[in-house]
Design a protein around this motif. Sequence first.
Motif, short mmCIF file in Angstrom:
data_model
loop_
_atom_site.label_atom_id
_atom_site.label_comp_id
_atom_site.label_asym_id
_atom_site.label_seq_id
_atom_site.Cartn_x
_atom_site.Cartn_y
_atom_site.Cartn_z
N GLU A 221 5.44 -5.70 -9.22
CA GLU A 221 4.05 -6.03 -9.51
C GLU A 221 3.08 -5.07 -8.82
OE1 GLU A 221 6.30 -8.14 -8.41
OE2 GLU A 221 6.36 -9.95 -9.67
N ARG A 222 3.51 -4.49 -7.70
CA ARG A 222 2.65 -3.55 -7.00
C ARG A 222 3.01 -2.10 -7.36
NH1 ARG A 222 1.86 -2.15 -1.83
NH2 ARG A 222 3.44 -0.61 -2.18
N ARG B 71 -2.99 -19.70 0.89
CA ARG B 71 -3.05 -18.80 -0.25
C ARG B 71 -4.48 -18.76 -0.76
NH1 ARG B 71 1.99 -19.74 -4.18
NH2 ARG B 71 3.56 -20.22 -2.59
N PRO C 248 10.62 -15.35 1.51
CA PRO C 248 11.71 -14.45 1.88
C PRO C 248 12.20 -14.78 3.29
CG PRO C 248 9.61 -13.32 2.03
CD PRO C 248 9.31 -14.74 1.72
N ARG D 206 1.15 -9.14 -4.01
CA ARG D 206 2.05 -8.59 -5.03
C ARG D 206 3.44 -8.28 -4.49
NH1 ARG D 206 -0.51 -6.95 -9.68
NH2 ARG D 206 -2.75 -7.33 -9.62
N GLY D 207 3.99 -9.21 -3.71
CA GLY D 207 5.36 -9.07 -3.24
C GLY D 207 5.55 -8.13 -2.06
N VAL D 208 4.46 -7.60 -1.51
CA VAL D 208 4.56 -6.65 -0.40
C VAL D 208 3.72 -7.18 0.76
CG1 VAL D 208 4.10 -4.28 0.33
CG2 VAL D 208 4.80 -4.73 -2.02
N VAL D 209 4.22 -7.03 1.99
CA VAL D 209 3.44 -7.46 3.16
C VAL D 209 2.62 -6.27 3.67
CG1 VAL D 209 3.52 -8.38 5.50
CG2 VAL D 209 5.15 -9.19 3.79
N VAL D 210 1.33 -6.51 3.87
CA VAL D 210 0.45 -5.46 4.35
C VAL D 210 -0.24 -5.95 5.62
CG1 VAL D 210 -1.56 -4.03 3.80
CG2 VAL D 210 0.06 -4.63 1.99
N ALA D 211 -0.27 -5.10 6.66
CA ALA D 211 -1.00 -5.44 7.88
C ALA D 211 -2.44 -4.96 7.73
CB ALA D 211 -0.35 -4.77 9.09
N THR E 69 12.13 -4.57 -6.03
CA THR E 69 11.87 -5.84 -5.36
C THR E 69 10.37 -6.16 -5.32
OG1 THR E 69 11.72 -4.86 -3.15
CG2 THR E 69 13.89 -5.58 -3.87
N ALA E 70 9.52 -5.18 -5.68
CA ALA E 70 8.07 -5.43 -5.73
C ALA E 70 7.45 -4.70 -6.92
CB ALA E 70 7.41 -4.99 -4.42
N PRO F 31 8.63 -15.50 -4.59
CA PRO F 31 8.51 -14.35 -3.70
C PRO F 31 7.89 -14.71 -2.37
CG PRO F 31 6.79 -14.32 -5.36
CD PRO F 31 7.68 -15.46 -5.69
N THR F 32 7.40 -15.95 -2.23
CA THR F 32 6.68 -16.29 -1.00
C THR F 32 7.59 -16.87 0.07
OG1 THR F 32 6.12 -18.31 -2.13
CG2 THR F 32 4.41 -16.65 -2.02
N ILE G 132 4.02 -3.20 5.55
CA ILE G 132 5.11 -3.58 6.45
C ILE G 132 6.35 -3.84 5.60
CG2 ILE G 132 5.81 -5.20 8.27
CD1 ILE G 132 3.26 -3.80 8.98
N GLU H 113 -1.39 -14.19 0.21
CA GLU H 113 -0.97 -15.24 1.15
C GLU H 113 -1.01 -14.70 2.56
OE1 GLU H 113 3.13 -16.31 0.92
OE2 GLU H 113 2.93 -17.74 2.56
N ARG I 208 0.56 -11.09 2.38
CA ARG I 208 1.45 -10.73 1.28
C ARG I 208 0.62 -10.59 0.02
NH1 ARG I 208 6.54 -11.55 1.61
NH2 ARG I 208 6.27 -13.43 2.85
N ASN J 23 2.15 0.09 -10.62
CA ASN J 23 0.79 0.62 -10.74
C ASN J 23 0.78 2.15 -10.75
OD1 ASN J 23 -2.07 0.73 -10.67
ND2 ASN J 23 -2.05 0.79 -8.44
#
Lengths: 708, 74
Positions: free
Chosen positions: A99-100, B12, A280, B54-59, A96-97, A277-278, A525, B40, B52, A103
């Motif tokens: 792109e990250r 963004r 969800p 690369r499709g992942v949410v980071v705090a 699901t991710a 993806p923005t 998260i 974003e 957000r 790596n």
Amino acid sequence: MSKNKKEIVVAVAGNPNVGKSTLFTILTGEIAHVANWPGTTVERKEGLKEHRGRKIRFVDLPGTYSISATSPEEIVAREYIASGEPNVVLVLVDSTAPERTLNLAVQVLELTPKVVIALTKADATHSSGIHIHVDKLEEKLGVPVVLVSALKGTGLRELLDAVIDVAEGRKGRKKPLKVNYSWLEPYIAEVESLLSKHNALPEYDRRWAAVKLLEGDLRLEKILEERGFKELVREIRRLRTAIVRSTGKDISEHVITSRFNLVDSIAKEIVVRIKTPTTPKESLLEKLLIHPIYGPPLGLLILLISFTAAFALNTGFPLNVILDFAGFTEAAEIVEEYSLSGLIDSAFSYLSNILEQLMTQAKFPDWLVSLVIDGIIPGVGSVLSFFPLIVVIYIALSIIEDSGIGPRIAVSVNRFFNYFGLSGKAIYPLIIGLGCNVPAVMASRASIEEEERKQIIFSAPIVPCQARLLVILAFTTAYFTSPLQQALAIVSIYVIAILLTLTTSLLIRLLWFKKKDPPELILEIPPIHRPSLKVVWWLTWDYSKHFLKKAGTIIVALSIITWWLLSYGPLGVVTDVEESFGAIIGRSIAPLLTLYGISGENAWKTAFALLQGFVAKEALVETIAIMYGEAISTREALLALGLTPLQAYALLVFMTLYVPCLATVAAIFFESKSLKNTIIASIYMVALATVTSLIVYYLGLLIQVLVS
Amino acid sequence: MVSLENLPPGTRARVVGIVGGYGLSRRLMEMGFTPGTEVEVVNSGPGPLLVRVRGVVVALGRGVARKIIVQPVG
């Protein structure tokens, strides 16, 4: 033996949150072996699996974002991959991710060609609007790629097939992957030829080592220096400075960006996104938890409810106090009696009676009967009676951890923790500490900052653990008559201890590390999801087993020692406990208790019990019970100490704050790797306990005078 | 060019660079905050920013977010 019969060793690598523990549990069924990686406190888990007649040993690498040398976990991961022990490296990529998470796969492929890629969370790709062309990804990377869903159990057989095929050389690459580093390439070639000339790092892929050295990898430099290539290191450093001077660019930034450029170009070809993806879906819980106003109280409420439920199930507290307060005294007693601890307690006294009869009938020597009945059974019983509590607490914690609620709570409390020189991540170790301080100290590893890690190692042991709760409960029910007083005493001790934990952490940061700013928070998260039962059970069992093994052995040994100290004296077997070794030891430290107005007969007993508490807190009450003989109940034994409620309360404050137990001291030592700091921390806790409890005692006396 | 910290939720932006120590910059870049990457801001209150990437949410704590220099997009 033919080559086919040899065990295949598979290292499992992946980012945090890619579903590594879920897949690992489901692939292997159970953990065969848990140990630490040599020379580190990073945990190493292994699991076994048989497939197509081959034995496969899975070795879980720590979850990392890269294999540079920025943390002990990353060093462990890459040195194990380079060691040649694993036949295959299984890299987990979150489908699901991609792109990250691709790596890390690219980084591993640069180091070794023996790779299989598992695209995890295949079940979630559809709902996230993602489609991945698996065959195209295989073609791009040159290694087998398998879509798996640990949740639905799909793709596992294919994954195991691929692992065996790569291990036996039927599939996969022959050489590591080459990432195009554009303008850096001539310099890479230069370092490669230097390494080749000296044959300096034969275990690593030469190109990979060259890139890392150009990035300024301290670990590789250290290895080179240890092997006597000091001049080579200097030469590479000179080259590095020259590159930075002539190009004006940051080499690390260029390397990481180039790698991500490759990842992006691959992702562009293999990933089809139906939805952007923005956008969800966010559940209400997700929104509330990260809300600036509702988030923090909701997070704390979730934790509070989990713990209250666990307490109530195990000891009846605080349900019994509430019921009693509301006038349902009988109901309160039932809750207490039928709590898990109550049931185990009854079971042990029943067992003790039967065994005593049997042993006496079988004409066992008296000392042996006494050892088993007065020493070992109460000891083992005291451990087991709060084992369920530990298990329940860990189930709650594992659910919070595996569901994705945990990181959100960490975010919501971050600002509050910043006041005490900690980041929101510190909530984990501190909460675990309410269960047991040993895993709390170990959980300090979650910190990315070394200073914060130390703050947690040295302050988490002040958090009142379950063992202290048992002592607090025993004393408060004995010395305070009204349920309201009992509840106030218990809650106030927790408040004092937790405030001192946080203050200690702040003091360490300000005075020892001289840092004014709180630690930085960087925390992924993951989406909230239903926790996997298997993973929750796996995590719970992992934590609890540790407790059972360590605390179990120590407490069993201690109850034998206590029994011996109280049954023997300088003249041999004693009938009166007054003549025992225990009394002699107790009397030598008893004078200190006059500070609390405790003297005479009861002083040495209290002192001896407190001394036992150094080894394990739960032994404190038990020691007092043994000293007054088995004829009376624990409550009566505690009352026999003849303390005033104020003295009892001050002693409880002291008991809560001084060194939690030997196992925790050992954990502090293993995590801090410093004997000096471990001793300082222990002395600090004793001093903190003494000063705080004396303040409480004299303040109490003053108030009594003023009131009367 | 502004610091990521100052962006309101829903914005963004493209990462321009990170002004931080070696360890912090590396860690952020390995998590995907490389120059040129679009990010974003999902949520921003008094506490940490949720971003957000690369499709992942980071705090990110505000101190960290302050060190990420970005160019708002669109």
